[in-house]
Scaffold this active site. Structure first.
Site, PDB file in Angstrom:
ATOM      1  CB  THR A 173      -1.820  -6.908   3.395  1.00 37.08           C
ATOM      2  OG1 THR A 173      -2.741  -6.504   2.407  1.00 37.08           O
ATOM      3  CG2 THR A 173      -1.224  -8.245   3.051  1.00 37.08           C
ATOM      4  CD  GLN A 174      -1.459  -6.853   9.817  1.00 38.20           C
ATOM      5  OE1 GLN A 174      -0.359  -6.984  10.307  1.00 38.20           O
ATOM      6  NE2 GLN A 174      -2.005  -5.665   9.621  1.00 38.20           N
TER       7      GLN A 174
END
Lengths: 264, 260, 294
Positions: B33-34
């Site tokens: 997840t960014q």
């Protein structure tokens, strides 16, 4: 990973936790990515005396310009056998990224407890200091982003303060200030604890000028120095304030004091 | 021609070229997840004499799109605590399932002892810290409200970095800027909070929700509110903001028809 | 025993010429020596009860539970080898948790029984394992409401696809008994262990199929049946352990819980009174019948 260090507030830009410039991709577009650190502000301070050590820290926790909490301690008793840590003999202060600070504290506490149970005696400050360094260096390539100070009484009963950088480099010192207002407090300490730039009046000219003799300070004087240091830091640094927590280690045990600081 | 079973039913290589299986491999390192995708905005909470009041609106946004308007962001745990979630909604659902399985495991023992809000907060913050340390964060800011081991009101925050703190009043996201000052007016410290009545606390929290609706573009006027005391949890999930006044709107200058 | 000396009983997964698996039959013998377990499927809940024969006076009373929670709404009890029962519960918990993670909804009692039946059956197939030395009773309440999916946000469509079907009822009580062979059936009342014959006879008298017995009465009946079933084994002391699962409006709100102490004690008191009544009955048969009136 190098981006991590470019965000070291000491290396560039003002000393604020919101100084997290988004990493810029080669195309010049702003790339949004996860940065695993933040700075929760605050300052800590430790001074050792002949038969005591004082470790203090403000109790403010910040995120950027916001105050998360007015009471979030940064100074902890380590290695006691109860949840109240009444029988602890060591004190750790952590300032920087609070989550890492909490994790580091928990880890050191567990290790010092295990030492006590395995060896049937409390850990010495010297041994604990070396162990803490090893823990910090163990995460050399993903550091605990904290400045730690460890305090206690050494084998001779003298006050001991050990200060660290985030990756475990450490030394024993007379006194040390860390955190957001370190640069404000440390010169004050140099002058007032180690009498730097204090000379005996009329003792000579130029190099002949004699430095004031270094004598260990009594406890009540050191306590006053700590209060003054923090009152001054609060005036000049927005991330410091709310409350002052002091842990005073003597052979009688650890005394805790809490004083209010300005909340603005 | 290749008669081996793995070639059966496949286009002939000599006619169509070798099968391009590159899409089957995910090249490069594992992706984590960014950024959050579907998000919830502020959660606000305030301690009072006998417990904690906590509130969050029912909106989940997809960027600037008000995507889901019926999202319950206050989650009960074991009828003793409430967790309010801000940030990514799918991560919230993951954590909710995690808490659900924790609750079931608690029920295996016959003692009936369930984790209090303080225990729950410690657990959640360790989960969050572990995930951030794996560079795979759960993108949430959360507030845990309930009672501690001594049955005193408990309120604490934890976020995607594993940062934790506690205070008589707390607010995440925009709430930290807009609601927290209002809440600190009524409860500047623990002592003041311990003297607040339920009515006072409710009023302050509802007022905060109203201010947030006025000024937070990612908010809405339907919200959930919970009161946690030693008697249990009173959770209302379909509250409507009332008595709003837009009289101030035409005083605002600098956009719309009145440029100056 | 006809199997002895034939050699067909020495390995699991081997049939005898007349189509029997002796290892499974021996496992059933292990069950027949265990303390009696029963389950009653009432109209508004399920009761599980077990007769714990006290094997040592040094055991702490009330500790060493034999009825386990598998999921919030399901409990399990078994007669036979206790460690096998523990493994059964452990696997049942895994199945229930796995079901939740896949389907985002609680497992039904029926599905759990099916999964566990399959699991026990697998232990009759291989020579490297032995069958479970237990017969387990699994009871629970499948929620009559459409439960929110774990972590669900929103309340879903009000009408149309995915909307609620009017007049359709969901959930209800579930009671299953799983034997060492892997065979499982659903029951109104189930009994296994040493006193199963007596217990079954008592259960049959209750006319459970009519669906009229309330959970409250079920608890009393369960306690009584365990006491009656124990009467054949009087020389040994025992302890009664009882759990229940009510519907969502009931005392446990759909959860599997221990029967509260006061209700349990009252049920035991009535059970003992009943037994005394029966004993008096036998004595008074030839004595004067006036005494009975008291």
């Amino acid at each position: 990973m190098s981006a991590m260090f470019s965000q070291n507030p000491l290396m560039n830009g003002p000393n604020y936790s919101f100084n997290q410039a988004p990493a810029t991709a080669s195309g010049g577009n702003t790339e949004h990515s996860f940065y695993p650190y933040t700075d929760n502000g605050g300052s800590t301070l430790a001074i050792s005396g002949n038969d005591f050590t004082i470790i203090a820290g403000d109790t403010r926790s910040t995120s950027g310009y916001s105050i998360n909490s007015r009471y979030s301690p940064k100074v902890f008793k380590i290695g006691g056998t109860t949840s109240s840590q009444d029988d602890a003999n060591l004190v750790l202060s952590v300032v920087g990224f609070a989550a890492d600070g909490e994790a580091l504290k928990e880890r050191l506490d567990a290790i010092v407890k295990m030492y006590r149970y395995q060896h049937g005696k409390p850990m010495s400050v010297k041994a604990c200091a070396q162990r803490l360094s090893t823990i910090l260096y163990g995460k050399r390539f993903f550091p605990y982003y904290v400045t730690a100070i460890l305090g206690g009484l050494d084998e001779e009963g003298k006050g001991a303060v050990y200060s660290y950088d985030p990756v475990g480099s450490y030394e024993r010192e007379q006194c040390r200030a860390a955190g957001a207002a370190a640069s404000l407090i440390m010169p004050f300490l140099d002058n007032q604890v180690n009498f730097k730039n204090q000379y005996i009046p009329g003792s000579g000219e130029g190099h002949a000028l004699q430095e004031r003799e270094n004598i260990p300070l009594p406890k009540d004087e050191v306590e006053d120095l700590v209060k003054d240091a923090f009152d001054s830091a609060v005036e000049r640094h927005i991330e410091v304030g709310d409350g002052l927590q002091m842990l005073i280690i003597t052979k009688a045990g650890i005394e805790e004091k809490y004083l209010p600081l300005k909340k603005d | 021609m290749n008669h081996l079973p793995q070639a059966w039913g496949r286009p002939r290589d000599d006619v169509y070229g070798a099968y391009d299986s590159s899409y089957l491999q995910n090249g490069g390192p594992t992706q984590h997840t960014q950024r959050p995708i579907v998000t919830g905005t502020s959660v606000v909470a305030l301690k009072f004499k006998d417990g904690v009041v906590i509130a969050a609106d029912n909106l989940a946004s997809y960027g600037s799109l008000a995507r889901f308007t019926d999202v319950k962001r206050l989650r009960k745990f074991a009828e003793t605590s409430v967790v309010g979630f801000g940030g990514d909604v799918s991560d919230m659902q993951y954590l909710d399932r995690l808490l659900n399985s924790l609750d079931i495991q608690e029920a295996y023992g016959s003692s009936g002892h369930t984790l209090n809000a303080q225990n729950l907060h410690t657990y959640l913050s360790k989960v969050l810290y572990k995930r951030r340390s794996d560079f795979n964060p759960l993108w949430n800011q959360l507030l845990v409200a309930g009672l501690d081991g001594e049955s005193k009101p408990f309120l604490a925050a934890a976020d995607l970095l594993g940062t934790t703190f506690s205070s008589p009043s707390l607010a995440t996201g925009y709430g930290a800027h807009l609601a927290q000052p209002l809440l600190r007016n009524v409860a500047p410290d623990e002592e003041a909070a311990s003297k607040l009545s339920l009515e006072q606390a409710l009023e302050a929290v509802k007022e905060s929700m109203k201010v947030l609706f006025y000024r937070d573009a990612r908010s809405m006027d339907k919200y959930s509110i919970a009161v946690i005391t030693k008697d249990g949890i009173d959770l209302k999930e379909n509250e409507q903001l009332e008595k709003q006044s837009w009289a101030f709107a035409d005083q605002i200058r600098g956009y719309g028809t009145q440029v100056n | 025993m006809t199997s002895i000396g034939t050699g067909y009983d020495l390995s699991n997964s081997v049939f005898s010429p007349d189509g029997r698996n002796f290892q499974v039959e021996y496992a059933v013998k292990a069950v027949e020596n265990g303390g009696t377990s029963i389950g009653i499927r009432c109209k508004d809940g399920v009761v599980l009860a077990v007769e714990k024969v006290i094997s040592s006076k040094l055991l702490k009373a009330g500790a060493n539970k034999r009825i386990a929670t598998v999921d919030r709404h399901i409990g399990a009890v078994s007669s036979g080898l206790v460690p096998d029962g523990r493994h059964f519960v452990s696997h049942a918990r895994d199945e229930a948790a796995n079901w939740r993670s896949v389907y985002k909804t609680p497992i039904t009692v029926k599905d759990l029984a099916s999964r566990m039946g399959g699991y026990l059956q697998a232990y009759t197939l291989y020579s490297s394992v032995r069958p479970f030395g237990i017969t387990a009773i699994v009871g629970g309440w499948d929620s009559e409401l459409e439960l929110p999916v774990d972590g669900q946000v929103g309340s879903g469509p009000i009408s149309g696809a995915g909307g609620k079907v009017e007049g359709k009822t969901y959930g209800g009580p579930g009671l299953y008994m799983i034997e060492p062979s892997g065979m499982y059936w659903g029951y109104y009342g189930a009994a296994t262990g040493k006193g199963r014959q007596t217990a079954k006879a008592e259960l049959e008298k209750l006319d459970l199929a009519a669906g009229k017995l309330s959970l409250e009465d079920g608890v009393k009946e369960a306690a009584r049946i365990i006491y009656v079933a124990h009467a054949d084994n009087k020389d040994k002391e025992f302890e009664l352990e009882m759990t229940w699962i009510s519907n969502l409006d009931g005392p446990t709100k759909g959860r599997h819980e221990e029967v509260p102490k006061d209700i349990l004690e009252e049920a035991e008191r009535l059970a003992k009174k009943h037994l005394e009544g029966e004993e008096d009955d036998e004595e008074t048969k030839d004595d004067d019948k006036d005494k009975m009136e008291e």
